[in-house]
Design a protein around this motif. Structure first.
Motif, mmCIF file in Angstrom:
data_model
loop_
_atom_site.group_PDB
_atom_site.id
_atom_site.type_symbol
_atom_site.label_atom_id
_atom_site.label_comp_id
_atom_site.label_asym_id
_atom_site.label_seq_id
_atom_site.Cartn_x
_atom_site.Cartn_y
_atom_site.Cartn_z
ATOM 1 N N ARG A 1 0.840 -1.192 0.000
ATOM 2 C CA ARG A 1 0.000 0.000 0.000
ATOM 3 C C ARG A 1 0.877 1.244 0.000
ATOM 4 N N GLU B 1 2.957 -4.529 3.183
ATOM 5 C CA GLU B 1 2.157 -4.354 4.394
ATOM 6 C C GLU B 1 2.515 -5.315 5.531
ATOM 7 N N ARG C 1 5.548 -3.785 7.102
ATOM 8 C CA ARG C 1 5.211 -2.466 7.648
ATOM 9 C C ARG C 1 4.417 -2.601 8.945
ATOM 10 N N GLN C 2 3.457 -3.510 8.953
ATOM 11 C CA GLN C 2 2.645 -3.707 10.157
ATOM 12 C C GLN C 2 3.483 -4.268 11.305
#
Length: 254
Positions: A225, A230, A233-234
Motif C-alpha cells: 500500500r 504491508e 510495515r505492520q
C-alpha cells in the motif's frame, strides 16, 4: 569478545550456513504461487525486530499475519527478547532468526489454521554475501515460503550504488517496475522494485525459500500500500508502538 573466539564463531556459522544452504529450495512449490491472481493464498506473514535505541541486546520481536488480498490483521505475536549472539556482518540470521522462529512455532502450536502461507522478512534472502541471508535462514528452518525485502541496498557481489545503479532507479517510472540485481558472476540474486507510483525509492526483493524471484516480486508488489509491503510495515509499526508504550522515555529503532 576477543578476536579469536569471534574467528571460531565465524567458522562455525559459515559451516552451519553452508549446511542449511543445501536445503534451500528456489522456485514455486505451491499452487497459489503459479496462479495469476494468487488464488488459494489467504494468509501472509511479516516479521521484524525493533530495538531500544542504544541497546543492541534487548528487542521486540514481532510476527503478524494478514489476510490476503485484504491485508487486514488476523494475528499478532509481540515478545520482548534478549539476543545472545553477537552481530557479525553476513551472519545476522544467527542473531535474529531464533526468536522469529519461536514466534512461528508458538502460532503453529496454538492456532495452526492461522499459520502464514508465506513470510515477508525485513532483510535479504539470496541477495547476500554467500547467497543465504536471513530470509533464507528463516525459510529453511520454518519450511515456509519466504521473501526477503530490504529497504537499503546491500552492496555485495559486485552490486554497488554506482552511477549505473542510480540510473536504473531513475528509469523505474511506475509501481511494479523492476530491474535485476546481477552479481559479478552474472547470476541474478534479486530485483529492485518500485513498489508504488508514489514511492521513488525502490525496495530490494530476493528469494528466501520455496518461491521464485518473479513470483516474490509480483506478490511483494501486490502487498504494497506504501513503499514497504504491508506485512513488514505492520510488524515494524506494531513492534515500535509496543516499545514506545513499555519504554516511553527512550527512543526506538528498527
Amino acid at each position: 569478545m576477543s578476536a579469536f573466539p569471534q574467528e571460531d564463531l565465524i567458522k562455525q556459522w559459515t559451516s552451519e550456513q553452508a549446511s542449511l544452504k543445501q536445503q534451500l529450495v528456489e522456485g514455486d512449490m505451491e499452487e497459489w504461487q503459479r496462479a495469476p491472481d494468487f488464488k488459494g493464498l489467504e494468509r501472509v506473514g511479516g516479521v521484524d525486530l525493533s530495538f531500544i535505541k542504544g541497546d543492541d541486546t534487548n528487542a521486540c520481536a514481532q510476527l503478524v499475519v494478514l489476510s490476503f488480498p485484504e491485508l487486514e490483521l488476523i494475528y499478532e505475536d509481540t515478545q520482548m527478547v534478549t539476543l545472545s549472539a553477537p552481530y557479525i556482518a553476513g551472519f545476522l540470521a544467527f542473531r535474529e532468526t531464533p526468536c522469529l522462529l519461536e514466534a512461528l512455532q508458538r502460532l503453529q502450536r496454538t492456532q495452526p489454521k492461522l499459520l502464514p502461507q508465506v513470510i515477508f522478512v525485513d532483510g535479504n534472502g539470496l541477495f547476500h554475501y554467500r547467497e543465504f541471508g536471513v530470509a533464507c535462514h528463516l525459510g529453511v528452518l520454518s519450511g515456509l515460503p519466504c521473501i526477503g525485502v530490504a529497504k537499503n541496498l546491500l552492496q555485495v557481489q559486485g552490486v554497488t550504488r554506482s552511477e549505473e545503479h542510480m540510473s536504473q532507479i531513475g528509469a523505474l517510472k511506475k509501481g511494479g517496475d523492476t530491474f535485476p540485481l546481477t552479481a559479478a558472476s552474472g547470476r541474478v540474486l534479486g530485483k529492485a522494485l518500485r513498489s508504488s507510483d508514489k514511492s521513488t525509492k525502490p525496495i530490494y526483493v530476493s528469494v528466501g525459500h520455496r518461491i521464485s524471484l518473479d513470483t516474490a516480486v509480483r506478490l511483494t508488489h501486490a502487498c504494497c500500500r506504501y513503499r514497504v509491503p504491508e506485512p513488514i510495515r505492520q510488524a515494524d509499526v506494531r513492534s515500535r508502538e509496543y516499545l514506545r508504550t513499555q519504554f516511553p522515555s527512550v527512543d526506538t529503532c528498527g
